[in-house]
Scaffold this motif. Structure first.
Motif, short mmCIF file in Angstrom:
data_model
loop_
_atom_site.label_atom_id
_atom_site.label_comp_id
_atom_site.label_asym_id
_atom_site.label_seq_id
_atom_site.Cartn_x
_atom_site.Cartn_y
_atom_site.Cartn_z
N LYS A 123 23.45 -8.53 -22.75
CA LYS A 123 23.03 -7.12 -22.89
C LYS A 123 22.83 -6.47 -21.53
CE LYS A 123 17.94 -7.27 -23.26
NZ LYS A 123 17.62 -6.85 -21.92
N THR A 126 13.09 -5.30 -19.00
CA THR A 126 14.28 -4.97 -18.20
C THR A 126 14.77 -3.59 -18.63
OG1 THR A 126 14.85 -7.30 -18.09
CG2 THR A 126 16.61 -5.73 -17.62
N GLY A 133 6.48 -11.15 -26.99
CA GLY A 133 7.66 -11.98 -27.24
C GLY A 133 7.78 -13.05 -26.17
N TYR A 134 9.01 -13.46 -25.88
CA TYR A 134 9.25 -14.54 -24.92
C TYR A 134 8.66 -14.18 -23.55
CZ TYR A 134 12.30 -16.88 -28.23
OH TYR A 134 12.78 -17.54 -29.32
N VAL A 135 8.73 -12.93 -23.16
CA VAL A 135 8.21 -12.54 -21.85
C VAL A 135 6.72 -12.18 -21.93
CG1 VAL A 135 8.31 -10.72 -20.08
CG2 VAL A 135 10.39 -11.84 -20.83
N LYS A 162 3.02 -12.01 -36.32
CA LYS A 162 2.98 -12.70 -35.02
C LYS A 162 1.54 -12.77 -34.51
CE LYS A 162 6.82 -12.30 -32.27
NZ LYS A 162 7.74 -11.75 -31.30
N THR A 205 14.10 -4.57 -25.06
CA THR A 205 15.02 -3.48 -24.73
C THR A 205 16.43 -3.94 -25.12
OG1 THR A 205 15.11 -4.37 -22.47
CG2 THR A 205 13.67 -2.48 -22.84
N ARG A 248 19.68 -15.43 -29.74
CA ARG A 248 20.29 -14.12 -29.49
C ARG A 248 21.60 -14.29 -28.71
NH1 ARG A 248 14.89 -10.86 -27.63
NH2 ARG A 248 14.29 -12.94 -26.96
N ASP A 295 0.86 -6.66 -30.15
CA ASP A 295 2.19 -6.59 -30.75
C ASP A 295 2.09 -5.79 -32.04
OD1 ASP A 295 4.86 -8.45 -30.02
OD2 ASP A 295 4.88 -7.56 -32.03
N ASN A 296 3.17 -5.12 -32.39
CA ASN A 296 3.14 -4.37 -33.66
C ASN A 296 3.65 -5.20 -34.83
OD1 ASN A 296 5.83 -4.34 -33.09
ND2 ASN A 296 6.08 -2.11 -33.04
N GLU A 331 13.98 -18.64 -20.15
CA GLU A 331 13.44 -19.32 -21.31
C GLU A 331 13.69 -20.81 -21.15
OE1 GLU A 331 14.95 -17.56 -24.95
OE2 GLU A 331 14.50 -15.58 -24.18
N1 LIG Z 1 13.65 -13.41 -22.82
C1 LIG Z 1 13.88 -13.58 -21.53
O1 LIG Z 1 14.26 -14.65 -21.06
C2 LIG Z 1 13.66 -12.42 -20.58
C3 LIG Z 1 13.62 -12.67 -19.20
C4 LIG Z 1 13.41 -11.60 -18.33
C5 LIG Z 1 13.27 -10.32 -18.83
N2 LIG Z 1 13.34 -10.10 -20.18
C6 LIG Z 1 13.14 -8.74 -20.67
O2 LIG Z 1 11.81 -8.63 -21.16
C7 LIG Z 1 11.77 -7.75 -22.29
C8 LIG Z 1 11.19 -8.47 -23.48
O3 LIG Z 1 12.06 -9.53 -23.82
P1 LIG Z 1 11.63 -10.65 -24.86
O4 LIG Z 1 12.69 -11.69 -24.83
O5 LIG Z 1 10.22 -11.05 -24.63
O6 LIG Z 1 11.73 -9.82 -26.23
P2 LIG Z 1 11.16 -10.22 -27.67
O7 LIG Z 1 12.02 -9.54 -28.64
O8 LIG Z 1 10.96 -11.70 -27.74
O9 LIG Z 1 9.71 -9.57 -27.69
C9 LIG Z 1 9.45 -8.22 -27.77
C10 LIG Z 1 8.16 -8.05 -28.56
O10 LIG Z 1 7.78 -6.68 -28.52
C11 LIG Z 1 7.24 -6.31 -29.77
N3 LIG Z 1 7.29 -4.85 -29.89
C12 LIG Z 1 8.38 -4.06 -30.04
N4 LIG Z 1 8.03 -2.77 -30.08
C13 LIG Z 1 6.68 -2.73 -29.94
C14 LIG Z 1 5.73 -1.69 -29.88
N5 LIG Z 1 6.09 -0.41 -29.97
N6 LIG Z 1 4.43 -2.02 -29.75
C15 LIG Z 1 4.05 -3.30 -29.64
N7 LIG Z 1 4.92 -4.35 -29.68
C16 LIG Z 1 6.22 -4.07 -29.82
C17 LIG Z 1 8.10 -7.07 -30.75
O11 LIG Z 1 7.45 -7.22 -32.01
C18 LIG Z 1 8.28 -8.40 -30.03
O12 LIG Z 1 7.28 -9.33 -30.37
C19 LIG Z 1 13.20 -7.26 -22.48
O13 LIG Z 1 13.37 -6.07 -21.79
C20 LIG Z 1 14.03 -8.36 -21.83
O14 LIG Z 1 15.28 -7.89 -21.37
C21 LIG Z 1 13.51 -11.13 -21.06
#
Ligand SMILES: NC(=O)c1ccc[n+]([C@@H]2O[C@H](COP(=O)([O-])OP(=O)(O)OC[C@H]3O[C@@H](n4cnc5c(N)ncnc54)[C@H](O)[C@@H]3O)[C@@H](O)[C@H]2O)c1
Length: 436
Positions: free
Chosen positions: A267, A124, A12-14, A38, A89, A332, A33-34, A156
């Motif tokens: 969150k 996180t 995802g984004y991270v 994507k 999360t 979000r 990724d599952n 982001e």
């Molecule tokens: N987005 C931000 O700016 C940011 C910054 C710092 C920390 N974080 C933290 O990083 C984490 C990820 O955030 P994000 O924004 O990238 O989330 P996101 O929802 O964009 O990405 C999560 C990805 O994980 C995949 N996924 C879920 N379950 C899975 C599994 N069992 N196996 C394989 N892939 C799986 C999803 O399909 C998705 O592509 C979170 O804990 C978030 O709090 C996010």
């Protein structure tokens, strides 16, 4: 090529930024990724999110053979020296972080690892999660492993810059081996002298929530003061400058506006409150930060209703910006969702425009509002314009052109980006946040 094989689970984004940037540092990286759609898109050279600069890094590293994508996490784990957990999360309805994806990945790591590995928790996660992950992996693992807490602080919209030039890297771990591997991974990011802060897992986990809650506190504090400014005849923009010039406070995250949104602050503040409750500690400041922010998201629509009346049937309101902040397509917990719903509930015909988030907005808001293809199309026949997200393209509108296109004259500046005097001079009724 650098010696370590890295697997990043969750693209995802991270995860995608971490994977792309670690490949750019010379490591061999597999992103898992599952979500098959994507992965198919990434394999075709596409980018599933809008993040400036990411496309170039993905292309370069894919072309040079350091980066690939798969849905087969089990196979990827088997060949990994370092496994990043970067899955989502999200907040559960009760406010606790939903750790089901983290736990599922930990189980899969335990079952599939075929050599000693370092498991790096990038997601996180609440205090104590590293211990849980250690326990889950250990149930199945037949090889040595370490569990490292390495929270991510990127924003982001500036994710590449933040990841590659971090203020600090926080690493929570127990063993010398984990410390050595993390030092090798990040040597290329700390050459300018920014520190890697080694600590225990629990402190690292809490550091991430403390950082987000502190930043959210600055925003809610200023939003609350903005209300006082309006009541007392002061201007929060002047107060902000005065306060931010104090080097003990600093100028950032002091902007009053329509409230914070996004996938992290809301969150994470809630999850921190829940964690504290679990440990029998009341976090009164975090409670207030959350409450002020929820109220703040309703303010822009309230300002429209205050001026146009409670019944907005037959009225059209344009929203400029739907993403939770500029330079992302992430919706979000975006304030735009609350604003759009409040206005629609009062009967308004709401027309939204965003340079990058129209796709995600359609998923989030469906047919609660209509969508325009440009900023000018959005204001056609509008009684009011609400600036929600401060994208660059909204910063210097041609007021004469807006006056031509709009039916009414109300501008609600939800981010205080306009000069009230200039807007009023152009014949509009200006309402900002905290500007009497
Ligand atoms: N987005 C931000 O700016 C940011 C910054 C710092 C920390 N974080 C933290 O990083 C984490 C990820 O955030 P994000 O924004 O990238 O989330 P996101 O929802 O964009 O990405 C999560 C990805 O994980 C995949 N996924 C879920 N379950 C899975 C599994 N069992 N196996 C394989 N892939 C799986 C999803 O399909 C998705 O592509 C979170 O804990 C978030 O709090 C996010």
């Amino acid at each position: 090529m650098n010696g370590l094989n890295i697997v990043v689970i969750g693209t995802g984004y991270v995860g995608l930024v971490v994977g792309a940037c670690m490949a750019d540092l010379g490591f061999r990286v597999t992103c898992v990724d599952n979500d098959p759609a994507k992965i198919a898109l990434l394999r075709d050279g596409g980018v599933p999110i809008y993040e400036p600069g990411l496309d170039v890094i993905l292309q370069r590293n894919t072309r040079e053979g350091r980066l690939d994508f798969t849905t087969d996490g089990d196979a990827a784990i088997a060949g990994a020296d370092v496994i990043y957990i970067a899955v989502g999360t999200p907040g559960r309805p009760d406010g606790h972080a939903d750790l089901s994806a983290v736990h599922a990945v930990a189980e899969s790591i335990g079952r599939n690892m075929r050599r000693p590995a370092v498991v790096v928790i990038k997601s996180t996660v609440p205090v104590g999660t590293a211990d849980e992950v250690r326990e889950i992996v250990a149930r199945h693992a037949r090889h040595e492993f370490d569990v490292v807490s390495n929270p991510e602080f990127l924003k982001e919209g500036a994710a590449i810059e933040d990841f590659t030039h971090p203020d600090r890297i926080v690493v929570g771990c127990r063993t010398e081996r984990a410390r050595e591997v993390m030092g090798r991974l990040y040597a290329g990011l700390v050459r300018s002298g920014r520190p890697i802060l080694f600590m225990d897992n629990r402190s690292a986990e809490l550091t991430k929530y403390a950082s987000n809650a502190m930043l959210a506190t600055k925003i809610s504090f200023m939003n609350e003061l903005a209300r006082l400014c309006e009541a007392a005849g002061a201007d929060i923009e002047m107060v902000r400058r005065g306060v931010g010039a104090d080097t003990r406070i600093g100028p950032r995250f002091l902007f009053a506006g329509a409230g914070y949104g996004g996938s992290c602050f809301p969150k994470d503040v809630r999850a921190l409150i829940r964690t504290a409750e679990k440990h029998g500690v009341e976090l009164r400041i975090a409670d207030a930060v959350e409450a002020v922010n929820e109220a703040q998201k309703h303010l822009p629509a309230a300002k429209v209703i205050e001026r146009l009346g409670p019944d907005l049937h037959g009225r059209r309101v344009a929203l400029w910006g739907l993403a939770f902040k500029p330079e992302t397509d992430d919706m979000r917990e975006a304030p735009s969702i609350v604003i759009a719903r409040d206005l629609a509930a009062a009967g308004a015909d709401v027309v939204g425009y965003d340079p990058e988030a129209l796709g995600t907005a359609r998923v989030e808001l469906g047919d609660a509002i209509r969508y325009a293809a440009s900023a000018l199309d959005a204001v056609e026949g509008a009684d009011a314009l609400v600036l929600v997200t401060e994208w660059s393209e909204f910063r210097n509108p041609d007021w004469a052109q807006l006056a031509d296109r709009m039916r009414g004259r109300l501008i609600v500046d939800g981010r205080n980006i306009y000069d009230p005097a200039a807007v009023r001079e152009a014949g509009f009724d200006y309402a900002g946040i905290g500007r009497a």
